[in-house]
Enzyme design. Sequence first.
Site, PDB file in Angstrom:
ATOM      1  N   TYR A  22       0.798  -1.233   0.000  1.00  0.00           N
ATOM      2  CA  TYR A  22       0.000   0.000   0.000  1.00  0.00           C
ATOM      3  C   TYR A  22       0.825   1.275   0.000  1.00  0.00           C
ATOM      4  O   TYR A  22       0.257   2.365   0.025  1.00  0.00           O
ATOM      5  CB  TYR A  22      -0.968  -0.022   1.200  1.00  0.00           C
ATOM      6  CG  TYR A  22      -1.821  -1.269   1.236  1.00  0.00           C
ATOM      7  CD1 TYR A  22      -2.609  -1.623   0.139  1.00  0.00           C
ATOM      8  CD2 TYR A  22      -1.822  -2.113   2.346  1.00  0.00           C
ATOM      9  CE1 TYR A  22      -3.374  -2.779   0.152  1.00  0.00           C
ATOM     10  CE2 TYR A  22      -2.595  -3.273   2.370  1.00  0.00           C
ATOM     11  CZ  TYR A  22      -3.364  -3.601   1.265  1.00  0.00           C
ATOM     12  OH  TYR A  22      -4.123  -4.745   1.272  1.00  0.00           O
ATOM     13  N   ASN A  78     -12.937   2.716  -3.013  1.00  0.00           N
ATOM     14  CA  ASN A  78     -12.038   1.617  -2.670  1.00  0.00           C
ATOM     15  C   ASN A  78     -12.689   0.907  -1.482  1.00  0.00           C
ATOM     16  O   ASN A  78     -12.497   1.307  -0.341  1.00  0.00           O
ATOM     17  CB  ASN A  78     -10.642   2.123  -2.302  1.00  0.00           C
ATOM     18  CG  ASN A  78      -9.699   0.957  -2.004  1.00  0.00           C
ATOM     19  OD1 ASN A  78     -10.144  -0.189  -1.899  1.00  0.00           O
ATOM     20  ND2 ASN A  78      -8.415   1.244  -1.855  1.00  0.00           N
ATOM     21  N   HIS A 104      -8.123   0.362  -6.401  1.00  0.00           N
ATOM     22  CA  HIS A 104      -7.329  -0.327  -5.382  1.00  0.00           C
ATOM     23  C   HIS A 104      -5.878   0.090  -5.522  1.00  0.00           C
ATOM     24  O   HIS A 104      -5.349   0.145  -6.650  1.00  0.00           O
ATOM     25  CB  HIS A 104      -7.431  -1.851  -5.527  1.00  0.00           C
ATOM     26  CG  HIS A 104      -8.824  -2.353  -5.387  1.00  0.00           C
ATOM     27  ND1 HIS A 104      -9.416  -2.555  -4.157  1.00  0.00           N
ATOM     28  CD2 HIS A 104      -9.767  -2.652  -6.310  1.00  0.00           C
ATOM     29  CE1 HIS A 104     -10.658  -2.970  -4.335  1.00  0.00           C
ATOM     30  NE2 HIS A 104     -10.892  -3.028  -5.635  1.00  0.00           N
ATOM     31  N   LEU A 105      -5.243   0.324  -4.404  1.00  0.00           N
ATOM     32  CA  LEU A 105      -3.835   0.717  -4.412  1.00  0.00           C
ATOM     33  C   LEU A 105      -2.955  -0.406  -4.941  1.00  0.00           C
ATOM     34  O   LEU A 105      -2.062  -0.191  -5.766  1.00  0.00           O
ATOM     35  CB  LEU A 105      -3.394   1.063  -2.980  1.00  0.00           C
ATOM     36  CG  LEU A 105      -4.083   2.287  -2.368  1.00  0.00           C
ATOM     37  CD1 LEU A 105      -4.104   2.179  -0.848  1.00  0.00           C
ATOM     38  CD2 LEU A 105      -3.387   3.557  -2.808  1.00  0.00           C
ATOM     39  N   ARG A 115      -8.552 -12.253  -3.256  1.00  0.00           N
ATOM     40  CA  ARG A 115      -8.593 -10.836  -3.666  1.00  0.00           C
ATOM     41  C   ARG A 115      -8.919 -10.677  -5.159  1.00  0.00           C
ATOM     42  O   ARG A 115      -9.072  -9.569  -5.660  1.00  0.00           O
ATOM     43  CB  ARG A 115      -7.273 -10.144  -3.351  1.00  0.00           C
ATOM     44  CG  ARG A 115      -7.000 -10.007  -1.873  1.00  0.00           C
ATOM     45  CD  ARG A 115      -5.736  -9.202  -1.590  1.00  0.00           C
ATOM     46  NE  ARG A 115      -5.175  -9.583  -0.317  1.00  0.00           N
ATOM     47  CZ  ARG A 115      -5.586  -9.110   0.867  1.00  0.00           C
ATOM     48  NH1 ARG A 115      -6.529  -8.200   0.939  1.00  0.00           N
ATOM     49  NH2 ARG A 115      -5.038  -9.543   1.983  1.00  0.00           N
TER      50      ARG A 115
HETATM   51  C1  DQA Z   1      -7.168  -2.855  -1.257  1.00  0.00           C
HETATM   52  C2  DQA Z   1      -7.006  -4.325  -1.638  1.00  0.00           C
HETATM   53  C3  DQA Z   1      -7.867  -5.212  -0.750  1.00  0.00           C
HETATM   54  O1  DQA Z   1      -7.692  -6.573  -1.109  1.00  0.00           O
HETATM   55  C4  DQA Z   1      -7.481  -5.045   0.701  1.00  0.00           C
HETATM   56  O2  DQA Z   1      -8.340  -5.784   1.540  1.00  0.00           O
HETATM   57  C5  DQA Z   1      -7.409  -3.621   1.138  1.00  0.00           C
HETATM   58  C6  DQA Z   1      -6.895  -2.611   0.218  1.00  0.00           C
HETATM   59  C7  DQA Z   1      -6.200  -1.961  -2.068  1.00  0.00           C
HETATM   60  O3  DQA Z   1      -6.434  -0.755  -2.100  1.00  0.00           O
HETATM   61  O4  DQA Z   1      -5.215  -2.453  -2.617  1.00  0.00           O
HETATM   62  O5  DQA Z   1      -7.666  -3.306   2.288  1.00  0.00           O
HETATM   63  O6  DQA Z   1      -8.489  -2.449  -1.573  1.00  0.00           O
END
Ligand code: DQA
Length: 149
Positions: A22, A78, A104-105, A115
């Site tokens: 992140y 997000n 998503h980051l 994911r």
């Molecule tokens: C996220 C990706 C998700 O899988 C994770 O649970 C997050 C951040 C991202 O911004 O990359 O909390 O949404």
Amino acid sequence: MKILVMHGVNLDLLGKREAEHYGTQTLATINKKLEALVPQLAKAAGIKGEVELTFFQTNIEAEFLAKLGEGFDGAVLNPAAWTHTSIALADRLKALGLPFAEAHLSNIAAREDFRHKSYAAPHARGVVFGFGFGSYAAALFGLLLSLKA
Ligand code: DQA
């Protein structure tokens, strides 16, 4: 034009959370950079009037869902972990018909299998992931283009 930029669960911890995924920027920095960029993005998208951003982060899913219904013209979302778990989020996005872009980051396609699934994505105008802050900027630009069209 009123646009909601909303960050889901645990994104309040950005800056101290898994920097390898992140990065090191805080949520406040991300929001500030988007705020600075939005006039240029709006101009490039051909939007004449002002684009006003409202930023919101919560760790409570019910608050996230409620905010979606507050009459915005569009949203950059997000949903964080709720992306991969929340049928309630999918149902609400479908029911409201709110135009939104998902951001998503991290590169969620390159991470754990759980994911790879997004319950929100089928209802989105588009999805951007893997570019850190750039995902939000690109998602906002894409959303503005799609709202202009
Ligand atoms: C996220 C990706 C998700 O899988 C994770 O649970 C997050 C951040 C991202 O911004 O990359 O909390 O949404």
